[in-house]
Scaffold this motif. Structure first.
Motif, PDB file in Angstrom:
ATOM      1  N   SER A 131       0.826  -1.212   0.000  1.00 45.69           N
ATOM      2  CA  SER A 131       0.000   0.000   0.000  1.00 45.69           C
ATOM      3  C   SER A 131       0.857   1.258   0.000  1.00 45.69           C
ATOM      4  CB  SER A 131      -0.916   0.001   1.222  1.00 45.69           C
ATOM      5  OG  SER A 131      -0.164   0.250   2.395  1.00 45.69           O
ATOM      6  N   PHE A 132       2.203   1.091   0.072  1.00 48.92           N
ATOM      7  CA  PHE A 132       3.035   2.274   0.324  1.00 48.92           C
ATOM      8  C   PHE A 132       3.118   3.230  -0.865  1.00 48.92           C
ATOM      9  CE2 PHE A 132       6.262  -0.705  -1.343  1.00 48.92           C
ATOM     10  CZ  PHE A 132       6.928   0.104  -2.258  1.00 48.92           C
ATOM     11  N   SER A 133       2.795   2.769  -2.057  1.00 49.83           N
ATOM     12  CA  SER A 133       2.901   3.641  -3.231  1.00 49.83           C
ATOM     13  C   SER A 133       1.565   3.660  -3.970  1.00 49.83           C
ATOM     14  CB  SER A 133       4.006   3.137  -4.158  1.00 49.83           C
ATOM     15  OG  SER A 133       3.839   3.667  -5.449  1.00 49.83           O
ATOM     16  N   GLU A 134       0.941   4.813  -3.998  1.00 53.20           N
ATOM     17  CA  GLU A 134      -0.340   4.950  -4.719  1.00 53.20           C
ATOM     18  C   GLU A 134      -0.128   4.651  -6.211  1.00 53.20           C
ATOM     19  OE1 GLU A 134      -3.361   5.101  -4.026  1.00 53.20           O
ATOM     20  OE2 GLU A 134      -4.373   6.023  -5.739  1.00 53.20           O
ATOM     21  N   GLU A 135       1.004   5.097  -6.762  1.00 53.90           N
ATOM     22  CA  GLU A 135       1.258   4.865  -8.190  1.00 53.90           C
ATOM     23  C   GLU A 135       1.338   3.367  -8.449  1.00 53.90           C
ATOM     24  OE1 GLU A 135       3.293   6.845  -6.305  1.00 53.90           O
ATOM     25  OE2 GLU A 135       2.260   8.692  -6.897  1.00 53.90           O
ATOM     26  N   LEU A 136       2.080   2.671  -7.599  1.00 52.30           N
ATOM     27  CA  LEU A 136       2.226   1.219  -7.784  1.00 52.30           C
ATOM     28  C   LEU A 136       0.869   0.534  -7.738  1.00 52.30           C
ATOM     29  CD1 LEU A 136       3.935  -1.441  -7.886  1.00 52.30           C
ATOM     30  CD2 LEU A 136       4.034  -1.326  -5.384  1.00 52.30           C
ATOM     31  N   GLN A 137       0.073   0.871  -6.735  1.00 53.62           N
ATOM     32  CA  GLN A 137      -1.200   0.150  -6.620  1.00 53.62           C
ATOM     33  C   GLN A 137      -2.175   0.537  -7.729  1.00 53.62           C
ATOM     34  OE1 GLN A 137      -2.478   0.597  -2.560  1.00 53.62           O
ATOM     35  NE2 GLN A 137      -3.283   2.648  -2.846  1.00 53.62           N
ATOM     36  N   GLN A 138      -1.998   1.705  -8.317  1.00 51.60           N
ATOM     37  CA  GLN A 138      -2.863   2.064  -9.444  1.00 51.60           C
ATOM     38  C   GLN A 138      -2.410   1.406 -10.741  1.00 51.60           C
ATOM     39  OE1 GLN A 138      -5.726   3.492  -9.453  1.00 51.60           O
ATOM     40  NE2 GLN A 138      -5.730   4.067  -7.303  1.00 51.60           N
ATOM     41  N   HIS A 161       8.423  -6.826 -10.497  1.00 53.19           N
ATOM     42  CA  HIS A 161       8.080  -5.491 -10.985  1.00 53.19           C
ATOM     43  C   HIS A 161       8.453  -4.426  -9.936  1.00 53.19           C
ATOM     44  CE1 HIS A 161       5.777  -2.197 -12.710  1.00 53.19           C
ATOM     45  NE2 HIS A 161       5.189  -2.040 -11.538  1.00 53.19           N
ATOM     46  N   VAL A 162       8.125  -4.715  -8.687  1.00 55.79           N
ATOM     47  CA  VAL A 162       8.440  -3.759  -7.607  1.00 55.79           C
ATOM     48  C   VAL A 162       9.955  -3.548  -7.541  1.00 55.79           C
ATOM     49  CG1 VAL A 162       8.396  -3.442  -5.090  1.00 55.79           C
ATOM     50  CG2 VAL A 162       6.356  -4.283  -6.284  1.00 55.79           C
ATOM     51  N   ALA A 163      10.711  -4.655  -7.624  1.00 60.88           N
ATOM     52  CA  ALA A 163      12.179  -4.554  -7.550  1.00 60.88           C
ATOM     53  C   ALA A 163      12.714  -3.680  -8.679  1.00 60.88           C
ATOM     54  CB  ALA A 163      12.796  -5.949  -7.602  1.00 60.88           C
ATOM     55  N   TYR A 188      -9.016   3.297  -3.406  1.00 58.80           N
ATOM     56  CA  TYR A 188      -7.984   2.446  -2.805  1.00 58.80           C
ATOM     57  C   TYR A 188      -7.569   2.929  -1.402  1.00 58.80           C
ATOM     58  CZ  TYR A 188      -5.190  -1.627  -4.255  1.00 58.80           C
ATOM     59  OH  TYR A 188      -4.692  -2.896  -4.426  1.00 58.80           O
ATOM     60  N   ALA A 189      -7.372   4.253  -1.272  1.00 56.31           N
ATOM     61  CA  ALA A 189      -6.900   4.770   0.023  1.00 56.31           C
ATOM     62  C   ALA A 189      -7.901   4.420   1.126  1.00 56.31           C
ATOM     63  CB  ALA A 189      -6.699   6.269  -0.062  1.00 56.31           C
ATOM     64  N   GLU A 190      -9.171   4.601   0.797  1.00 54.73           N
ATOM     65  CA  GLU A 190     -10.238   4.313   1.766  1.00 54.73           C
ATOM     66  C   GLU A 190     -10.254   2.814   2.104  1.00 54.73           C
ATOM     67  OE1 GLU A 190     -14.980   4.175   1.174  1.00 54.73           O
ATOM     68  OE2 GLU A 190     -13.900   5.594  -0.083  1.00 54.73           O
ATOM     69  N   LEU A 191     -10.101   1.984   1.044  1.00 57.30           N
ATOM     70  CA  LEU A 191     -10.103   0.525   1.258  1.00 57.30           C
ATOM     71  C   LEU A 191      -8.947   0.097   2.158  1.00 57.30           C
ATOM     72  CD1 LEU A 191     -10.818  -1.234  -2.157  1.00 57.30           C
ATOM     73  CD2 LEU A 191     -12.289  -1.031  -0.152  1.00 57.30           C
ATOM     74  N   ARG A 192      -7.792   0.701   1.938  1.00 58.94           N
ATOM     75  CA  ARG A 192      -6.623   0.358   2.757  1.00 58.94           C
ATOM     76  C   ARG A 192      -6.869   0.735   4.222  1.00 58.94           C
ATOM     77  NH1 ARG A 192      -3.229  -3.235   0.167  1.00 58.94           N
ATOM     78  NH2 ARG A 192      -2.418  -2.366  -1.746  1.00 58.94           N
ATOM     79  N   LYS A 193      -7.528   1.872   4.413  1.00 57.80           N
ATOM     80  CA  LYS A 193      -7.818   2.302   5.781  1.00 57.80           C
ATOM     81  C   LYS A 193      -8.748   1.291   6.450  1.00 57.80           C
ATOM     82  CE  LYS A 193      -8.832   6.581   8.073  1.00 57.80           C
ATOM     83  NZ  LYS A 193      -9.567   7.802   7.993  1.00 57.80           N
TER      84      LYS A 193
END
Ligand code: N01
Length: 560
Positions: free
Chosen positions: A66-73, A93-95, A251-256
């Protein structure tokens, strides 16, 4: 003479924990970090567990960073519950995306880790014969990364192939640079079971997933089961594009919501009690959640099934009833129905056609509780009364969980104390992340933290954030050592044990309790108090100036 350390921080492992640690320490804190990884590529659990059917059982939209909004999008999961190849693609991909590989030394296993009192840093020995030093060590060595040693006499005599689910295949292919971020381009030839006679020992989560897939190929599959497990449908399938778009928009709301749920997933709330509703209502709730799949059967049905035996019995009866419905032969159904432990006292397993596999003519179930395995032979295995022959043996026999990976690294703290000795009667930690006598060492999702009871990527992010915030705090205050107080540690161990005693976990023999490994102390290895409560406690500890920790400057004994 005093020495300066080679790095600010050494990270162990390049799975979910190691990758995020490297990113955070290097890119957000500007620290000098190096990571050691025993495998030839990133992925941790998802590197080693390539057995057929390996798949996550928390929906991928939640089982991800969840640390990167760009990644999760930008990342798109192909199925609700991604399979191992897709999760490994994601971690590759993250690496790449965060350019993490340049700080990771692959094919390098940590063999010793000794606290250097004179210089206030860790000396980390690796199997390439080198020693590297760092002020801090963050261990992302994993919770389920040391497979249980096969304890069957004669296993080395077997003439066919032997595979271990947690280390599959035994000689992993080197993927470095070959398959980075390419979905569906899986270069490794999967093990081909077509027409073969296969024996599988073990019916935990790994065995259940592997058996379902192997049964589709094998000429004959013999499943050696000692204890049946409560397994319920996972409910996998393609992701609904509309729902996915909506989830991504929120996504932000879901993570919360996820972070505030005990499982780290925004699951629908359960009703309070299974025994306070009518039998009809109970069935309606179980039918709905069983069909929806995954952890809903456990966490979105009735809140008291984890604490009340009477309520738990209703869930256990329901699941046993489903097994009887799905398995044609009543004697086989009976054998597959767990009766020796409450539902979810072992980690619930999730399946996709597991029980139907036993309706196939090529699949045979052998009860090795009533008829124990005596030895593996050159051509199969012998139980006390029968002989079985097969070409391939698959060991799905589990892990030396939670403490095993830490004990394997030769960790020695202050005054020459070995972690193995300190933990001879079971692990003792403060908040499941630090250990008195072992300063500046952070155990990501360590024993007595919520860890595997929570959604692992989020549990890992919480712990990496805690560890890195502590390091930042020390740096800002010209301090260099953080160590858990003995009293704070004792209080945490007592609290964790009390919480475990209030749950049904002690009523089963499982890896949660350390009881799957002969001779391992029986201690609850996870914090049952719930991740949201746990996080609130950690926040309080920090707000109160790291309550329960001693913070101090570096000791330069050699200069005294
Ligand atoms: O290991 P296990 P696992 N003779 O310990 C049997 C995670 N995971 O690798 O119960 C005969 O659960 C043993 O029998 P018994 C998840 O957290 C997640 O399957 O001891 N049998 C049992 O049946 C999971 O809980 C996913 O009587 C022997 C099996 O081997 C954890 O990993 C997928 C034996 C071991 O089951 C561990 O699961 C896979 C012997 N001597 C794993 N020794 C997801 O879906 C052992 N057994 C995310």
């Amino acid at each position: 003479m005093s020495h300066s350390q080679t790095h600010d921080v050494i990270v162990i492992g390049a799975g979910f924990a190691g990758l995020y640690s490297v990113h955070k320490l290097r890119d957000q804190m500007g620290l000098d970090v190096t990571a050691f990884e025993a495998a030839s590529g990133v992925g941790g659990t998802w590197f080693w567990n390539r057995y057929p059917g390996a798949r996550c059982d928390i929906e991928s939209i939640h089982y991800s960073y969840s640390f990167s909004e760009e990644l999760q999008q930008e990342w798109n999961w192909p199925e609700r519950y991604a399979g191992q190849p897709e999760i490994l693609d994601y971690l590759n991909h993250v690496a790449d995306r965060f350019d993490l590989r340049r700080n990771i030394q692959f094919n390098t296993r940590v063999t010793s880790m000794v606290w250097d009192e004179e210089n206030s840093f860790w000396r980390v020995g690796t199997d390439d014969g080198k020693t590297t030093t760092a002020r801090y060590v963050i261990s992302g060595a994993g919770n389920l990364s040391v497979p249980k040693e096969p304890d069957f006499p004669g296993v080395k005599d077997f003439q066919g192939d032997v595979y271990v689910t947690g280390n599959w295949p035994q000689e992993p292919v080197d993927f470095t640079g070959k398959r980075v971020g390419v979905i569906g381009n899986w270069p490794q030839e999967p093990v081909d079971f077509t027409g073969k006679r296969v024996g599988v020992i073990g019916t935990g989560s790994s065995g259940i997933q592997a058996i379902t897939e192997i049964a589709k190929q094998a000429g004959h599959l013999t499943v050696f089961q000692r204890t049946p497990n409560f397994a319920t449908p996972i409910g996998n399938g393609p992701i609904d594009p509309e729902l996915y778009a909506d989830q991504k928009a929120r996504y932000a709301e879901l993570r919360k919501e996820a972070r505030n749920h005990v499982q780290g997933v925004p699951l629908e709330a359960p009703l309070p009690s299974a025994i306070e509703v009518s039998a009809e209502k109970r069935k309606e709730v179980y039918d709905k959640r069983y069909a929806q799949g995954g952890f809903r059967m456990f966490l979105s049905t009735f809140a008291d099934i984890y604490h009340s035996k009477a309520s738990n019995d209703t869930a256990a009866d329901y699941i046993r009833g489903k097994i009887q419905e799905r398995v044609v032969d009543p004697a086989v159904a009976e054998l597959l129905s767990p009766t020796d432990h409450p539902y979810a006292a072992k980690r619930p397993a999730f399946e996709n056609g597991y029980f139907e596999a036993f309706n196939q003519d090529n699949v045979e179930l052998v009860d090795v509780k009533s008829n124990p395995i005596e030895r593996v032979t050159a051509t199969g295995l012998n139980t006390t009364t029968d002989e079985y022959e097969f070409d391939v043996l698959v060991l799905a026999t589990g892990f030396d969980a939670m403490t095993g990976p830490l004990m394997a690294m030769g960790i020695v703290g202050r005054n020459g104390e070995r972690l193995q000795d300190k933990w001879a009667d079971g692990p003792e930690t403060y908040l499941g992340i630090t250990v008195n006598g072992f300063p500046n060492l952070f155990l990501i999702t360590g024993p007595q933290s919520p860890s595997v009871l929570y959604n692992m990527p989020l549990a890992i992010e919480d712990h990496v954030d805690f560890a890195t915030a502590a390091i930042a705090h020390l740096n800002e205050h010209d301090l260099a050592i953080i160590e858990a107080d003995a009293e704070a540690e004792k209080a945490w161990v007592d609290h964790a044990n009390e919480k475990a005693a209030e749950s049904l976990l002690p009523e089963a023999n499982s890896w949660f309790m350390g009881s799957n490994i002969p001779g391992k102390p029986r201690r609850c290895l996870v914090y049952v108090g719930g991740a949201p409560t746990y996080r609130a406690i950690c926040d309080e500890v920090v707000a109160e100036g790291y309550r329960g920790f001693e913070l101090s400057p570096a000791v330069e004994l050699a200069q005294l």
